[in-house]
Write a protein that holds these residues in place. Structure first.
Motif, short mmCIF file in Angstrom:
data_model
loop_
_atom_site.label_atom_id
_atom_site.label_comp_id
_atom_site.label_asym_id
_atom_site.label_seq_id
_atom_site.Cartn_x
_atom_site.Cartn_y
_atom_site.Cartn_z
N THR A 255 -2.33 5.02 10.34
CA THR A 255 -1.31 4.03 9.99
C THR A 255 -1.94 2.65 9.99
O THR A 255 -2.53 2.22 10.99
N GLY A 256 -1.83 1.95 8.87
CA GLY A 256 -2.42 0.62 8.74
C GLY A 256 -1.58 -0.47 9.38
O GLY A 256 -0.56 -0.21 10.02
N VAL A 453 -0.97 5.96 5.73
CA VAL A 453 -0.06 4.94 5.19
C VAL A 453 -0.49 3.58 5.73
O VAL A 453 -1.25 3.47 6.69
N GLN A 454 0.04 2.52 5.12
CA GLN A 454 -0.42 1.17 5.45
C GLN A 454 0.59 0.37 6.27
O GLN A 454 0.31 -0.76 6.65
N SER A 455 1.77 0.92 6.51
CA SER A 455 2.79 0.15 7.23
C SER A 455 3.75 1.10 7.93
O SER A 455 3.76 2.31 7.69
N ARG A 456 4.57 0.52 8.79
CA ARG A 456 5.59 1.31 9.49
C ARG A 456 6.61 1.86 8.49
O ARG A 456 7.05 3.00 8.62
N GLN A 457 6.99 1.04 7.51
CA GLN A 457 7.93 1.52 6.51
C GLN A 457 7.35 2.69 5.72
O GLN A 457 8.06 3.63 5.36
N GLY A 458 6.05 2.64 5.44
CA GLY A 458 5.41 3.75 4.77
C GLY A 458 5.44 5.01 5.62
O GLY A 458 5.63 6.12 5.10
N ALA A 459 5.26 4.85 6.94
CA ALA A 459 5.30 6.00 7.85
C ALA A 459 6.70 6.60 7.89
O ALA A 459 6.87 7.83 7.89
N ILE A 460 7.73 5.74 7.92
CA ILE A 460 9.11 6.23 7.92
C ILE A 460 9.41 6.97 6.63
O ILE A 460 10.03 8.04 6.64
N CYS A 461 8.98 6.38 5.50
CA CYS A 461 9.21 7.03 4.20
C CYS A 461 8.56 8.40 4.15
O CYS A 461 9.18 9.38 3.71
N ARG A 462 7.32 8.50 4.59
CA ARG A 462 6.62 9.78 4.56
C ARG A 462 7.31 10.80 5.44
O ARG A 462 7.48 11.97 5.06
#
Length: 512
Positions: A255-256, A453-462
């Motif tokens: 996670t970025g 992923v590069q952000s927390r929102q990206g982690a949630i989306c995944r």
């Protein structure tokens, strides 16, 4: 005058010439120095032998004797011997009826082309008429695909009375985004069920559908889709926490820090909970007890099937089933060590094979539940007694030999020994967390493709996309249709589709 060396009477020592005494003392000092050097060399040899054994064990680690994934096994890895084949050639055998492509029903046929023979091939007589049962040959083709583009023109008019400028607004059923529900659902599908990178998603949409879309637009669409799935995700997580059995596991998920939520550069972890109803993913920056509680909830009352990772130690041992697949790998590692470890490891693996033999008999119906418990009781006693014998033999504190590792492993297993046999007390679930490991494969594939992923929102989306796609495939439902319906319900209003299965299908589904 110096004292005589040990073992020489003092009278004899005094009678010995001074030159001889000096020689004897010098030799005694040299012997003492050689003995000290010998002890030091023995100590170094023991340390080197221990280090060599550790290095050999580390080099020999594979998916059979450790938690390494099969993809990490090198080209020189020799898999376990498989059963011998029947000797027949691969493929369909002589007399096999075969199965070609099935003909589609007539309702799905778009065009029918009739073909008649012109003349008899023997005498040349012209032929006419219809065959009531002609041979059917279907050709399935994809027509040229072009996107449907609807342009909405918002006119601005001026009131003739008060000169107020009024502009028309989009109807409620028209997307504010330039990409419609079905296309947006497809963008989400290509990042989850079909784990394509941004560039490959972009290329596929352009070449196959004729839709030009930037990588930034793909990210925006998936971000909006993540918001759409918030409600089904919360519902699925709550339902999973109410299930009687949960198979859980975790894997690394880089996670970025693009949004500043990971300034220390933590690795990130993807957690999964597989139940009979739904499968839920959560991604965070921790691999701790707090993260496990975030997944399971603080009041989870069912049985958790997991490995021996300490994050699950907050659960009562009666609620835990330790994964026997992980345990087999540990026992295999013990059996491959030199010395006494190999003997103990082989005996423990033999007991495990007996246990699984009776488990298969129960699955196939040759013994009942009571018979399974009766058959496995002596195996449990022998297994725990053997582990206790290893621990009692012990090792020296600070020792790092292969035997010391064997003793420590036995101690760790005995501390949670009751959790090995929960499946013999409560029927209806598997004693391995293979279901969770299978569910995590999709996350691992995405990690290898996109490097995280590069952000927390990206982690949630995944996590939300993985939850939706894995759960729907588990239930045999259409993922693309669900994503489209969820998008429409969120942006236009309506009933949000649920990830929970129908009561009839839920009664028939299993976690494994």
């Amino acid at each position: 005058m110096s004292a005589p060396p040990a073992g020489i009477p003092e009278a004899d020592w005094l009678a010995t010439p001074a030159s001889i005494r000096s020689l004897i003392l010098a030799q005694q000092q040299e012997i003492q120095a050689l003995r000290q050097e010998n002890d030091e060399l023995r100590s170094q040899l023991t340390a080197l032998a221990s280090e060599l054994a550790q290095l050999r064990e580390r080099i020999g680690r594979s998916s059979r004797n450790s938690s390494k994934p099969p993809s990490s096994d090198g080209p020189g890895f020799k898999p376990p011997e498989r059963r011998k084949g029947s000797g027949r050639k691969r493929g369909g055998q002589l007399g096999h009826p075969g199965s070609g492509p099935e003909l589609l029903p007539f309702e799905r046929v778009d065009e029918v082309v009739e073909h008649h023979p012109d003349a008899c091939r023997r005498c040349g007589t012209l032929l006419a008429g219809e065959d009531p049962d002609p041979l059917r040959h279907q050709v399935i083709e994809i027509p040229p695909i072009t996107p449907l583009v609807i342009e909405h023109r918002l006119h601005r008019l001026v009131c003739p009375c008060c000169s107020t400028s009024i502009c028309a607004t989009l109807p409620a059923d028209v997307e504010a985004s330039p990409y419609g529900p079905r296309l947006s659902a497809l963008v989400g599908l290509l990042g989850s069920v079909f784990p394509l990178s941004f560039s490959k998603t972009q290329a596929l949409l352009d070449q196959l559908l004729g839709v030009e879309i930037s990588r930034g637009a793909i990210a925006k669409v998936r971000e909006r889709l993540s918001a759409v799935l918030a409600e089904p995700m919360a519902q699925a997580l709550e339902a999973a926490r109410q299930q009687p059995v949960a198979y859980v596991d975790e894997t690394g998920a880089p996670t970025g820090n693009a949004d500043g939520n990971n300034p220390s550069g933590k690795r990130g972890w993807q957690w999964v909970m597989v139940t009979a109803a739904v499968t839920v993913f959560l991604q965070g920056l921790s691999r701790s007890t707090a993260a496990a509680i975030e997944l399971l909830g603080s009041t989870f009352g069912g049985i958790v099937v997991s490995d021996r990772f300490s994050a699950y130690n907050h659960l009562p041992i009666q609620q835990r089933q330790l994964c026997w697949a992980h345990l087999i790998r540990d026992l295999t590692a013990i059996a491959e060590r030199p010395g006494a470890s190999a003997e103990f490891g082989a005996e423990l693996l033999g007991l495990q094979q007996q246990l699984f033999y009776h488990g298969h008999r129960y699955k196939h119906g040759t013994i009942d539940w009571h018979g399974l418990q009766q058959s496995c009781r002596p195996i449990r006693q022998a297994f725990e007694a053997r582990l206790q014998q290893v621990v009692e033999l012990g090792y020296q504190r600070g020792e790092r030999t292969p035997w010391a590792k064997t003793v420590r492993t036995a101690q760790q297993i005995l501390q949670l020994a009751d959790g090995l046999w929960t499946f013999l007390e409560t029927p209806g679930f598997e004693p391995t967390n293979n279901a969770a490991e299978r569910a995590l494969r999709q996350s691992v594939i995405q990690r290898k493709i996109s490097h995280g992923v590069q952000s927390r929102q990206g982690a949630i989306c995944r996590s939300r996309l993985l939850t939706v796609t894995t759960t729907l495939r588990q239930q045999g439902r259409d993922v693309w249709q669900f994503l489209e319906q969820a998008w429409i319900a969120h942006h236009r209003g309506g009933v949000m589709p649920s990830l929970l299965p129908d009561p009839e299908s839920a009664a028939q589904s299993t976690a494994c």
